[in-house]
Design a protein around this motif. Sequence first.
Motif, PDB file in Angstrom:
ATOM      1  N   VAL A   6       0.847  -1.196   0.000  1.00  0.00           N
ATOM      2  CA  VAL A   6       0.000   0.000   0.000  1.00  0.00           C
ATOM      3  C   VAL A   6       0.886   1.250   0.000  1.00  0.00           C
ATOM      4  O   VAL A   6       0.616   2.227  -0.714  1.00  0.00           O
ATOM      5  CB  VAL A   6      -0.951  -0.018   1.226  1.00  0.00           C
ATOM      6  CG1 VAL A   6      -1.699   1.301   1.357  1.00  0.00           C
ATOM      7  CG2 VAL A   6      -1.922  -1.184   1.112  1.00  0.00           C
ATOM      8  N   PHE A   7       1.963   1.209   0.757  1.00  0.00           N
ATOM      9  CA  PHE A   7       2.884   2.351   0.840  1.00  0.00           C
ATOM     10  C   PHE A   7       3.520   2.634  -0.516  1.00  0.00           C
ATOM     11  O   PHE A   7       3.555   3.774  -0.978  1.00  0.00           O
ATOM     12  CB  PHE A   7       3.966   2.037   1.887  1.00  0.00           C
ATOM     13  CG  PHE A   7       4.902   3.184   2.134  1.00  0.00           C
ATOM     14  CD1 PHE A   7       4.602   4.162   3.081  1.00  0.00           C
ATOM     15  CD2 PHE A   7       6.101   3.288   1.435  1.00  0.00           C
ATOM     16  CE1 PHE A   7       5.468   5.216   3.310  1.00  0.00           C
ATOM     17  CE2 PHE A   7       6.966   4.348   1.656  1.00  0.00           C
ATOM     18  CZ  PHE A   7       6.651   5.312   2.598  1.00  0.00           C
ATOM     19  N   VAL A   8       4.018   1.581  -1.171  1.00  0.00           N
ATOM     20  CA  VAL A   8       4.680   1.750  -2.468  1.00  0.00           C
ATOM     21  C   VAL A   8       3.680   2.237  -3.513  1.00  0.00           C
ATOM     22  O   VAL A   8       3.987   3.120  -4.331  1.00  0.00           O
ATOM     23  CB  VAL A   8       5.337   0.417  -2.911  1.00  0.00           C
ATOM     24  CG1 VAL A   8       5.840   0.504  -4.352  1.00  0.00           C
ATOM     25  CG2 VAL A   8       6.477   0.056  -1.972  1.00  0.00           C
ATOM     26  N   GLN A   9       2.459   1.705  -3.443  1.00  0.00           N
ATOM     27  CA  GLN A   9       1.438   2.131  -4.413  1.00  0.00           C
ATOM     28  C   GLN A   9       1.083   3.606  -4.222  1.00  0.00           C
ATOM     29  O   GLN A   9       0.856   4.341  -5.201  1.00  0.00           O
ATOM     30  CB  GLN A   9       0.196   1.242  -4.286  1.00  0.00           C
ATOM     31  CG  GLN A   9       0.457  -0.166  -4.829  1.00  0.00           C
ATOM     32  CD  GLN A   9      -0.687  -1.137  -4.552  1.00  0.00           C
ATOM     33  OE1 GLN A   9      -1.598  -0.838  -3.779  1.00  0.00           O
ATOM     34  NE2 GLN A   9      -0.614  -2.302  -5.179  1.00  0.00           N
ATOM     35  N   ARG A  60       1.449   6.612  -6.976  1.00  0.00           N
ATOM     36  CA  ARG A  60       0.379   7.527  -7.395  1.00  0.00           C
ATOM     37  C   ARG A  60       0.835   8.979  -7.311  1.00  0.00           C
ATOM     38  O   ARG A  60       0.421   9.817  -8.090  1.00  0.00           O
ATOM     39  CB  ARG A  60      -0.873   7.297  -6.542  1.00  0.00           C
ATOM     40  CG  ARG A  60      -1.685   6.084  -7.002  1.00  0.00           C
ATOM     41  CD  ARG A  60      -3.088   6.111  -6.415  1.00  0.00           C
ATOM     42  NE  ARG A  60      -3.041   5.868  -4.970  1.00  0.00           N
ATOM     43  CZ  ARG A  60      -3.061   4.643  -4.441  1.00  0.00           C
ATOM     44  NH1 ARG A  60      -3.115   3.565  -5.207  1.00  0.00           N
ATOM     45  NH2 ARG A  60      -3.027   4.495  -3.144  1.00  0.00           N
ATOM     46  N   LYS A  61       1.703   9.262  -6.333  1.00  0.00           N
ATOM     47  CA  LYS A  61       2.201  10.646  -6.180  1.00  0.00           C
ATOM     48  C   LYS A  61       3.102  11.038  -7.348  1.00  0.00           C
ATOM     49  O   LYS A  61       3.113  12.169  -7.780  1.00  0.00           O
ATOM     50  CB  LYS A  61       2.987  10.770  -4.872  1.00  0.00           C
ATOM     51  CG  LYS A  61       2.108  11.063  -3.668  1.00  0.00           C
ATOM     52  CD  LYS A  61       2.955  11.302  -2.425  1.00  0.00           C
ATOM     53  CE  LYS A  61       2.508  10.400  -1.286  1.00  0.00           C
ATOM     54  NZ  LYS A  61       3.572  10.129  -0.313  1.00  0.00           N
ATOM     55  N   ARG A  62       3.923  10.094  -7.825  1.00  0.00           N
ATOM     56  CA  ARG A  62       4.859  10.410  -8.913  1.00  0.00           C
ATOM     57  C   ARG A  62       4.546   9.501 -10.099  1.00  0.00           C
ATOM     58  O   ARG A  62       5.251   8.522 -10.337  1.00  0.00           O
ATOM     59  CB  ARG A  62       6.294  10.147  -8.461  1.00  0.00           C
ATOM     60  CG  ARG A  62       6.729  11.040  -7.327  1.00  0.00           C
ATOM     61  CD  ARG A  62       8.214  10.877  -7.060  1.00  0.00           C
ATOM     62  NE  ARG A  62       8.574  11.475  -5.786  1.00  0.00           N
ATOM     63  CZ  ARG A  62       8.348  10.906  -4.598  1.00  0.00           C
ATOM     64  NH1 ARG A  62       7.816   9.704  -4.536  1.00  0.00           N
ATOM     65  NH2 ARG A  62       8.670  11.518  -3.484  1.00  0.00           N
ATOM     66  N   GLN A  63       3.491   9.872 -10.784  1.00  0.00           N
ATOM     67  CA  GLN A  63       3.059   9.005 -11.884  1.00  0.00           C
ATOM     68  C   GLN A  63       4.073   9.044 -13.012  1.00  0.00           C
ATOM     69  O   GLN A  63       4.714  10.057 -13.259  1.00  0.00           O
ATOM     70  CB  GLN A  63       1.678   9.426 -12.353  1.00  0.00           C
ATOM     71  CG  GLN A  63       0.633   9.041 -11.302  1.00  0.00           C
ATOM     72  CD  GLN A  63      -0.790   9.266 -11.757  1.00  0.00           C
ATOM     73  OE1 GLN A  63      -1.050   9.351 -12.951  1.00  0.00           O
ATOM     74  NE2 GLN A  63      -1.680   9.362 -10.804  1.00  0.00           N
ATOM     75  N   GLY A  64       4.229   7.905 -13.678  1.00  0.00           N
ATOM     76  CA  GLY A  64       5.203   7.816 -14.763  1.00  0.00           C
ATOM     77  C   GLY A  64       6.547   7.272 -14.289  1.00  0.00           C
ATOM     78  O   GLY A  64       7.388   6.917 -15.094  1.00  0.00           O
ATOM     79  N   GLN A  65       6.730   7.200 -12.949  1.00  0.00           N
ATOM     80  CA  GLN A  65       7.981   6.629 -12.427  1.00  0.00           C
ATOM     81  C   GLN A  65       7.668   5.417 -11.551  1.00  0.00           C
ATOM     82  O   GLN A  65       6.647   5.404 -10.872  1.00  0.00           O
ATOM     83  CB  GLN A  65       8.700   7.639 -11.532  1.00  0.00           C
ATOM     84  CG  GLN A  65       9.218   8.871 -12.227  1.00  0.00           C
ATOM     85  CD  GLN A  65       9.758   9.865 -11.184  1.00  0.00           C
ATOM     86  OE1 GLN A  65      10.318   9.462 -10.180  1.00  0.00           O
ATOM     87  NE2 GLN A  65       9.562  11.148 -11.433  1.00  0.00           N
TER      88      GLN A  65
END
Lengths: 84, 385
Positions: B251-254, B258-263
């Motif tokens: 959940v943390f990694v996901q 979501r905060k840095r989409q594209g990476q």
Amino acid sequence: MVSPEAIRNILARNEALAPIAGEISEDENLFDKGLDSFGSVQLMLALEEHFDVEFPDHLLSRKSFSTIRSIRETVSSLVQAEAA
Amino acid sequence: MLAERFARAASVAALHADAVDREGRFPAEAVAALKAERLLGLQIPRQFGGEGSGLTDIAEGCFALGQSCSAAAMVFAMHHIKVSSLVSHGLDSAWHCRLMERIAGEQLLVASSTTEAGIGGDLRNSLCAVEAEGATFALGKDASVISYGAQADLILATARRNAEAATSDQVLVALMADQITLERTSTWDTLGMRGTCSDGFRLEARGVPVEQILPKPFAEIAAQSMLAASHLLWSSVWFGIASYAVDRARVFVQAEARKRQGQVPPTALRLAELSNALQAMKATLVSALRRFEDAQGNADLLDSLAFSVMLNNLKTTASDMAVDIVQRALGIVGLAGYKNGTPFSLGRPLRDVLSAPLMIGNDRILANTAKLLLVQKSAGQLMSA
């Protein structure tokens, strides 16, 4: 044929059973007489060495080593198999 | 559905897990929920009012609870380890059949007393002895640990068969709570698993009918049901704890992703490694459970040396892997996991899981395996124990 005396001689060298090896009857449960898991491994090793046999995995169970009679039967079956 | 009953009990356990840990108290709400869902009698045969469940079903419950409250999960596991001994070895005794009926009907909680002052955790030796007088017996035991002893409805205790018996010539006796007195001699104030309330007690029983002694020698009970049930169910609890930690990490990694989409977040690689470790742990546990279920009714196989080695290896592997997995999950979530009271807190599961390698110390188990390997032969087939 493997004699009860041959088995008793080996039991007499087992730490847990040494003091009572001569009195154990053929059908008394050795685990009830104080044989523990390590003692049973030592007993298996001593029997393999003395009778020049190797117990296959399926015979390495408490049942095979629970009485003098079952040990005789187990060892005899292996000695015969080897002679055949 | 059994899974839904476990899920409901686990959600109650989760609500109170932090309080149980902080206060070092019995998970009373979780156990009440287990009783309300009628989960304490699962293993009891149907003819005695139970559901005839196998250990795999119980393992699912340990896993579900392990993700919520380790202490509640361990209480459930320990209860069912004792019940498995009754079910495997009590069917020839009318008194124990009646006891099984009561466990299922009244949802009685069963505790265990094996550990003893002067003997320690060596299950297969006792100092205390059954003192029979006619149709009843007395027993006094310096029980240095009885998990939830003060909360249990009955305790299964080991003791020497009689005052003359060797320390390894043991029986298992069922003692109802109203037949004994327990004087607390030590308090379970520990790093983790605080809710199992594994206090020390002086146990005294008098005037107990001799029928309450299980007819089978404890040596057989330990070898044929207790060892397998303990290692399988404990490992299922630890797998639950490890799975919960991996869930938090995921959940943390996901959220990072979501905060840095594209990476792909750097922690995702660590999560991939963790999922790998969790799968290996699960495979070890599931294969052991399958082998155990397949061996039911085959006393020779259950009794064999190869089977003991397999179960010993399960315990040492699962306990070490669980600790490693929770620690690595903490590494992924970082301070959010180190801190209490966040959605990612892993302090409690980490402290709880650190008990795993110590519950019957792994070195003791490895030493036992080492002895067995002196005579074990071939590795057998791929799909054998």
